[in-house]
Write a protein that holds these residues in place. Structure first.
Motif, PDB file in Angstrom:
ATOM      1  N   GLU A 186       0.813  -1.215   0.000  1.00 35.80           N
ATOM      2  CA  GLU A 186       0.000   0.000   0.000  1.00 35.80           C
ATOM      3  C   GLU A 186       0.849   1.269   0.000  1.00 35.80           C
ATOM      4  OE1 GLU A 186      -2.317   0.279   3.580  1.00 35.80           O
ATOM      5  OE2 GLU A 186      -0.554   0.014   4.806  1.00 35.80           O
ATOM      6  N   ASP A 187       0.215   2.355  -0.381  1.00 38.34           N
ATOM      7  CA  ASP A 187       0.830   3.678  -0.334  1.00 38.34           C
ATOM      8  C   ASP A 187       0.685   4.208   1.095  1.00 38.34           C
ATOM      9  OD1 ASP A 187       1.651   6.302  -0.631  1.00 38.34           O
ATOM     10  OD2 ASP A 187       0.042   6.850  -2.020  1.00 38.34           O
ATOM     11  N   ARG A 188       1.808   4.357   1.797  1.00 33.58           N
ATOM     12  CA  ARG A 188       1.748   4.788   3.203  1.00 33.58           C
ATOM     13  C   ARG A 188       1.175   6.186   3.358  1.00 33.58           C
ATOM     14  NH1 ARG A 188       7.451   3.805   5.421  1.00 33.58           N
ATOM     15  NH2 ARG A 188       7.902   4.089   3.245  1.00 33.58           N
ATOM     16  N   MET A 189       1.471   7.071   2.418  1.00 33.87           N
ATOM     17  CA  MET A 189       0.932   8.429   2.510  1.00 33.87           C
ATOM     18  C   MET A 189      -0.587   8.423   2.352  1.00 33.87           C
ATOM     19  SD  MET A 189       3.409  10.141   3.453  1.00 33.87           S
ATOM     20  CE  MET A 189       2.586  11.697   3.498  1.00 33.87           C
ATOM     21  N   ALA A 190      -1.102   7.553   1.501  1.00 37.44           N
ATOM     22  CA  ALA A 190      -2.560   7.437   1.347  1.00 37.44           C
ATOM     23  C   ALA A 190      -3.177   6.922   2.645  1.00 37.44           C
ATOM     24  CB  ALA A 190      -2.899   6.517   0.180  1.00 37.44           C
ATOM     25  N   LEU A 191      -2.505   5.984   3.305  1.00 35.69           N
ATOM     26  CA  LEU A 191      -2.990   5.475   4.589  1.00 35.69           C
ATOM     27  C   LEU A 191      -3.027   6.592   5.627  1.00 35.69           C
ATOM     28  CD1 LEU A 191      -3.739   3.191   6.609  1.00 35.69           C
ATOM     29  CD2 LEU A 191      -1.273   2.906   6.957  1.00 35.69           C
ATOM     30  N   LEU A 192      -1.953   7.361   5.713  1.00 26.82           N
ATOM     31  CA  LEU A 192      -1.909   8.460   6.679  1.00 26.82           C
ATOM     32  C   LEU A 192      -2.970   9.510   6.368  1.00 26.82           C
ATOM     33  CD1 LEU A 192       1.951   8.840   7.091  1.00 26.82           C
ATOM     34  CD2 LEU A 192       0.337   7.713   8.632  1.00 26.82           C
ATOM     35  N   ASP A 193      -3.199   9.768   5.084  1.00 25.13           N
ATOM     36  CA  ASP A 193      -4.272  10.697   4.702  1.00 25.13           C
ATOM     37  C   ASP A 193      -5.631  10.168   5.158  1.00 25.13           C
ATOM     38  OD1 ASP A 193      -2.521  12.487   3.527  1.00 25.13           O
ATOM     39  OD2 ASP A 193      -2.857  11.735   1.490  1.00 25.13           O
ATOM     40  N   ARG A 194      -5.839   8.885   5.006  1.00 26.90           N
ATOM     41  CA  ARG A 194      -7.115   8.277   5.418  1.00 26.90           C
ATOM     42  C   ARG A 194      -7.311   8.377   6.929  1.00 26.90           C
ATOM     43  NH1 ARG A 194      -9.010   2.070   4.290  1.00 26.90           N
ATOM     44  NH2 ARG A 194     -10.999   2.255   5.359  1.00 26.90           N
ATOM     45  N   VAL A 195      -6.246   8.137   7.692  1.00 24.11           N
ATOM     46  CA  VAL A 195      -6.323   8.252   9.155  1.00 24.11           C
ATOM     47  C   VAL A 195      -6.615   9.707   9.543  1.00 24.11           C
ATOM     48  CG1 VAL A 195      -4.999   8.083  11.297  1.00 24.11           C
ATOM     49  CG2 VAL A 195      -4.863   6.251   9.605  1.00 24.11           C
ATOM     50  N   ARG A 196      -5.893  10.639   8.931  1.00 27.98           N
ATOM     51  CA  ARG A 196      -6.108  12.056   9.225  1.00 27.98           C
ATOM     52  C   ARG A 196      -7.532  12.467   8.884  1.00 27.98           C
ATOM     53  NH1 ARG A 196      -3.193  14.642   5.499  1.00 27.98           N
ATOM     54  NH2 ARG A 196      -5.124  14.903   4.336  1.00 27.98           N
ATOM     55  N   ASP A 197      -8.053  12.006   7.749  1.00 27.07           N
ATOM     56  CA  ASP A 197      -9.428  12.339   7.352  1.00 27.07           C
ATOM     57  C   ASP A 197     -10.452  11.782   8.341  1.00 27.07           C
ATOM     58  OD1 ASP A 197      -8.374  13.622   5.157  1.00 27.07           O
ATOM     59  OD2 ASP A 197      -8.887  12.012   3.735  1.00 27.07           O
ATOM     60  N   ASP A 198     -10.201  10.575   8.847  1.00 30.19           N
ATOM     61  CA  ASP A 198     -11.102   9.972   9.840  1.00 30.19           C
ATOM     62  C   ASP A 198     -11.105  10.798  11.122  1.00 30.19           C
ATOM     63  OD1 ASP A 198     -11.399   7.984  12.319  1.00 30.19           O
ATOM     64  OD2 ASP A 198     -12.528   7.144  10.631  1.00 30.19           O
ATOM     65  N   ILE A 199      -9.929  11.205  11.565  1.00 29.41           N
ATOM     66  CA  ILE A 199      -9.830  12.019  12.786  1.00 29.41           C
ATOM     67  C   ILE A 199     -10.510  13.366  12.577  1.00 29.41           C
ATOM     68  CG2 ILE A 199      -8.194  13.259  14.278  1.00 29.41           C
ATOM     69  CD1 ILE A 199      -6.299  10.814  13.878  1.00 29.41           C
ATOM     70  N   GLN A 200     -10.266  13.995  11.434  1.00 28.58           N
ATOM     71  CA  GLN A 200     -10.881  15.303  11.153  1.00 28.58           C
ATOM     72  C   GLN A 200     -12.392  15.194  11.072  1.00 28.58           C
ATOM     73  OE1 GLN A 200      -9.115  18.328  11.028  1.00 28.58           O
ATOM     74  NE2 GLN A 200     -11.230  18.965  11.370  1.00 28.58           N
ATOM     75  N   ALA A 201     -12.912  14.133  10.467  1.00 27.42           N
ATOM     76  CA  ALA A 201     -14.371  13.942  10.384  1.00 27.42           C
ATOM     77  C   ALA A 201     -14.974  13.802  11.773  1.00 27.42           C
ATOM     78  CB  ALA A 201     -14.682  12.712   9.536  1.00 27.42           C
ATOM     79  N   THR A 202     -14.295  13.106  12.661  1.00 21.65           N
ATOM     80  CA  THR A 202     -14.786  12.957  14.031  1.00 21.65           C
ATOM     81  C   THR A 202     -14.802  14.307  14.734  1.00 21.65           C
ATOM     82  OG1 THR A 202     -13.959  10.696  14.134  1.00 21.65           O
ATOM     83  CG2 THR A 202     -14.419  11.784  16.238  1.00 21.65           C
ATOM     84  N   LEU A 203     -13.719  15.081  14.609  1.00 23.67           N
ATOM     85  CA  LEU A 203     -13.673  16.408  15.226  1.00 23.67           C
ATOM     86  C   LEU A 203     -14.764  17.315  14.658  1.00 23.67           C
ATOM     87  CD1 LEU A 203      -9.822  17.021  15.331  1.00 23.67           C
ATOM     88  CD2 LEU A 203     -11.327  16.653  17.296  1.00 23.67           C
ATOM     89  N   ASP A 204     -14.968  17.270  13.355  1.00 19.98           N
ATOM     90  CA  ASP A 204     -16.023  18.087  12.730  1.00 19.98           C
ATOM     91  C   ASP A 204     -17.401  17.716  13.268  1.00 19.98           C
ATOM     92  OD1 ASP A 204     -14.056  19.338  11.237  1.00 19.98           O
ATOM     93  OD2 ASP A 204     -14.494  18.211   9.390  1.00 19.98           O
ATOM     94  N   ARG A 205     -17.650  16.410  13.430  1.00 17.85           N
ATOM     95  CA  ARG A 205     -18.937  15.931  13.953  1.00 17.85           C
ATOM     96  C   ARG A 205     -19.140  16.433  15.385  1.00 17.85           C
ATOM     97  NH1 ARG A 205     -17.971  11.096  12.288  1.00 17.85           N
ATOM     98  NH2 ARG A 205     -17.274  10.258  14.269  1.00 17.85           N
TER      99      ARG A 205
END
Length: 78
Positions: A50-69
């Protein structure tokens, strides 16, 4: 380094918000009524190629979505 050493181990996004409320009093005593939000996300499966940067982007997006909620909910109750 951990991503490289365990390429098939899932990554679990963890979101923590308002932890600064504990730090403002140097941890002790913990003021009555202080709440800290913690969310443990769903594990994200991985592959060795896998692309590690894509994984980190996905983790960051999940965290940001939770904070936004959480912040949207706080705005509705304020």
């Amino acid at each position: 380094a951990l991503l490289e050493e365990a390429p098939e181990t899932p990554v679990v996004p963890v979101t923590i918000d308002h932890s600064w409320r504990l730090l403002q009093y140097s941890y002790l005593p913990v003021p009555w009524g202080v709440s800290v939000n913690v969310h443990i996300g769903a594990p994200i499966g991985r592959r060795a190629d896998e692309d590690r940067m894509a994984l980190l982007d996905r983790v960051r997006d999940d965290i940001q979505a939770t904070l936004d909620r959480w912040r949207a909910a706080e705005a509705r109750t304020a």
